[in-house]
Design an enzyme around this catalytic site. Structure first.
Site, PDB file in Angstrom:
ATOM      1  N   LYS B  96      32.218 -26.000   1.192  1.00 41.27           N
ATOM      2  CA  LYS B  96      33.294 -26.408   2.099  1.00 41.27           C
ATOM      3  C   LYS B  96      33.584 -27.908   2.017  1.00 41.27           C
ATOM      4  CE  LYS B  96      34.133 -22.436   4.326  1.00 41.27           C
ATOM      5  NZ  LYS B  96      35.425 -21.730   4.165  1.00 41.27           N
ATOM      6  N   GLU B 118      39.068 -24.762  12.561  1.00 37.09           N
ATOM      7  CA  GLU B 118      38.394 -23.569  13.037  1.00 37.09           C
ATOM      8  C   GLU B 118      37.099 -23.422  12.249  1.00 37.09           C
ATOM      9  OE1 GLU B 118      40.474 -23.664  10.635  1.00 37.09           O
ATOM     10  OE2 GLU B 118      39.531 -22.442   9.063  1.00 37.09           O
ATOM     11  N   SER B 385      27.451 -19.886  -2.471  1.00 33.13           N
ATOM     12  CA  SER B 385      28.427 -20.767  -1.802  1.00 33.13           C
ATOM     13  C   SER B 385      27.801 -21.657  -0.739  1.00 33.13           C
ATOM     14  CB  SER B 385      29.537 -19.925  -1.187  1.00 33.13           C
ATOM     15  OG  SER B 385      28.987 -18.936  -0.334  1.00 33.13           O
TER      16      SER B 385
END
Lengths: 265, 403
Positions: B96, B118, B385
């Protein structure tokens, strides 16, 4: 069945703004919503906007979210919305549906437009359908003979206002402020300027919604707009009432106060 | 963005579409803000100074490139050679950070001082709070109340980084409702606020812009695999919720026709039970959160609440480019149950000493399935991830580790 064109012809003749009341179908109950819409008309609403409840109402503030949530808990389906359209249209008020796009998309644009029109509905307001995406819906609506209303906002550029207004029939919905639905203590100062900018691009009536909830505010907006749209304030009356009869009385009373407002330009 | 241009055109400001998918279905009030972001992004990506600053942050702040690890012992269980792209080792613990640094620099360029975002698992929230701390931006994170409970550690991290965390108490109280609430904030405060959207979904330009910021994952991995084995992998595997880590690792491989792309969605209790979050395996085409895509919905377009043990995959929609890759046949999407994902979570921990995020464990479970299908000569690249530190509470309950 009364069309939007007939409503505005009448209100122009009386030198006043039109009064719109919004309420989701299925709230507080399926029958209770019909009764409340009838009370709105009895109190003086010219147009009723029936909300088609949607699970993810991202333009709505807490009051309408709450009402829509209860409506879905009550099991409200599109057939119930269409049924309510028939009941409300029978009162003589012009009857609209306001809905996010996905329920119509899923149901089928042509199918929804046809069923809605044959129940007596005269137009829809679709707040998340932009002019770029509106082609199929405008075509289906034209086929069924119903009006398509889209929104402009204070942030809209003149080019966007023009693009939105070109897609509209019936009237253009001017969102008075940047934000979600819900009553406010004062009407946004941006509303009047937006109405003026919108008139430069269309001969259609321009109506103002978002944040209007009292007779005085209705009178203020009626000074520059062709219609005044009230939603959350009606729902608030129903939510706060101790029982159904008191709720309906409060709705009728608010409609009468607003009706007086739109007549005191 | 050491990336040249993306492998897959489309999703640009001109159309915002991937085939029939994508577009912009949002209140008109937000269109100018979306136009502004699209224009500024188009300009920034051509600006050598912007690109150099982002590359510098990715290398010297976020720790890129992330390594490629041969998972020999895990591979024995899969019956194929497994290469892990180690996004778990990036700063803040997941991929991210790439998107967040890109959009935070863009926020500064636009001249806005406040960022909202969010978060589901909290990974995007932590990454956003991190970038805002770094660049001195005010940060507000919307997080479903259910997720604040199952990801309490990440809530504490965000607060420590100076962000305000607002628990969202309506609807399903998970990621979908956090996004609704963030949109409501944005439409109210759009003048000074950037909505730092966390995945390759939502209205244009977000799907294409977020993809571009994360596609470095696949660009790096493609080079690393070529260096390691002298050829391309047979398959590239990622988990798919909204779909940013999967777009990130897929994009550079899309032109490589011999490389199969597999996305694994969250199957929850099993797609057949209806309790899942697999919008492509078990949903239908509709409009959700501003884009046309696959969504879990009933016959009248009401969103069906998703279910997954993984907060980061617990989302009833998916990015429009995935919808397009599915329909075009370029990528294959399947679902993995909670149980299969937790088994893989445990297996990677015990065989490789790597505790993956439960999200990533879905990709690992998928790799176990594919290994059996593709055989021992196959090389499978898996995107890990994120890391699983945040998931200890869930793992303790699932495996009874506290007993």
């Amino acid at each position: 069945m009364t069309t939007l064109a007939e409503v505005f012809e009448k209100t122009r003749g009386e030198n006043r703004a039109a009064l719109f009341g919004y309420l989701p179908a299925g709230f507080p109950t399926k029958d209770g919503a019909v009764a409340a819409a009838v009370a709105m008309v009895e109190g003086g609403c010219d147009v009723v906007e029936i909300g088609l409840p949607y699970s993810d109402p991202l333009m709505d503030g807490p009051t309408i979210q709450d009402a829509v949530h209860r409506s879905l808990e009550n099991g409200t389906r599109i057939a119930d919305v269409v049924h309510m359209v028939g009941k409300v249209a029978a009162t003589g008020a012009a009857t609209l549906v306001m809905t996010y796009w996905n329920p119509i998309d899923r149901y089928g644009a042509g199918r929804f437009a046809a069923e809605f029109a044959s129940a007596g509905g005269v137009g829809t307001i679709t707040p998340d359908l932009t002019p770029e995406e509106a082609g199929p819906w405008c075509a289906a609506s034209a086929e069924a003979g119903i009006d398509t209303v889209f929104l402009v906002a204070p942030s809209s550029t003149d080019a966007r206002i023009q693009a939105v207004a070109q897609r509209c029939t019936g009237f253009v919905y001017a969102a008075s402020l940047m934000g979600v639905t819900g009553a406010r203590t004062t009407v946004s100062a941006a509303a009047e300027g937006l109405v003026r900018r919108t008139r430069a691009h269309t001969g259609l009536p321009v109506c103002v919604g978002l944040g209007v909830g009292t007779g005085a505010q209705a009178a203020e907006v009626a000074g520059y707009a062709d219609g005044v749209i009230v939603g959350s304030a009606f729902i608030r009356r129903l939510l706060d009432a101790p029982d159904e009869a008191a709720g309906l009385a409060a709705v009728r009373e608010l409609a009468a106060e607003l009706a007086e407002g739109v007549r005191s330009r | 963005m050491k990336t040249d241009s993306p492998a897959t055109p489309g999703g640009g400001p001109e159309t915002g579409r991937f085939g029939q998918f994508g577009g912009r279905f949002v209140p008109e009030a937000l269109i100018p803000a979306l136009d502004e972001v699209a224009a500024l992004y188009a300009e920034a990506r051509q600006d050598p100074e912007f690109v150099a600053e982002l590359d510098d942050l990715l290398a010297n702040y976020a720790g890129r490139p992330t390594p490629l690890t041969d998972a020999w012992r895990f591979g024995e269980h899969a019956g194929a050679r497994i290469l892990l792209k180690r996004e778990d080792l990036a700063h803040t613990g997941s991929h991210k950070i790439c998107n967040v640094l890109g959009q935070a620099l863009l926020t500064r360029r636009i001249g806005k001082k406040r960022v909202i975002a969010e978060t589901g698992a909290g990974q995007h929230g932590v990454a956003t709070a991190t970038a805002c701390a770094l660049l001195g931006l005010e940060c507000v994170i919307y997080m479903g109340e259910v997720d604040t409970e199952r990801q309490a550690l990440n809530v504490a991290r965000m607060k420590l980084l100076g962000a305000e965390v607002i628990p969202v108490k309506n609807g399903s109280r998970t990621l979908k409702d956090a996004i609704n609430e963030a949109f409501r904030d944005w439409v109210t405060n759009v003048d000074g606020t950037h909505y730092l959207f966390g995945t390759a979904a939502g209205p244009a330009p977000f799907p294409a812009m977020v993809r571009d910021f994360v596609r470095i994952i696949g660009v790096e991995a493609r080079g690393q695999v070529l260096d390691r084995i002298g050829r391309l992998p047979d398959a590239v595997v990622a988990c798919v919720g909204g779909g940013s880590n999967a777009m990130g690792i897929f994009d550079a491989f899309i032109p490589d026709e011999g490389v199969r792309l597999y996305g694994f969605e969250a199957g929850g209790d099993g797609v057949e039970t209806g309790r899942h979050a697999a919008s492509m395996s078990g949903g239908s085409v509709g409009v959700f959160h501003g884009a046309r895509t696959y969504v879990l919905q009933d016959d009248e377009g009401q969103t069906i609440e998703s279910h997954s043990i993984s907060a980061g995959l617990d989302y009833p929609g998916v990015g429009p480019q995935h919808a397009w890759l599915k329909d075009s046949g370029r990528a294959t999407y399947r679902a993995v149950t909670d149980k299969a994902a937790m088994d893989a979570f445990s297996l990677l921990s015990r065989t490789e000493g790597i505790i993956p995020a439960i999200e990533s464990a879905h990709a690992l479970a998928g790799a176990l399935e594919l290994g059996a299908e593709l055989g021992p000569d196959a090389v499978i690249l898996v995107n890990v991830s994120g890391r699983g530190d945040k998931d200890m509470h869930t793992a303790m309950n699932w495996f009874g580790l506290g007993e």
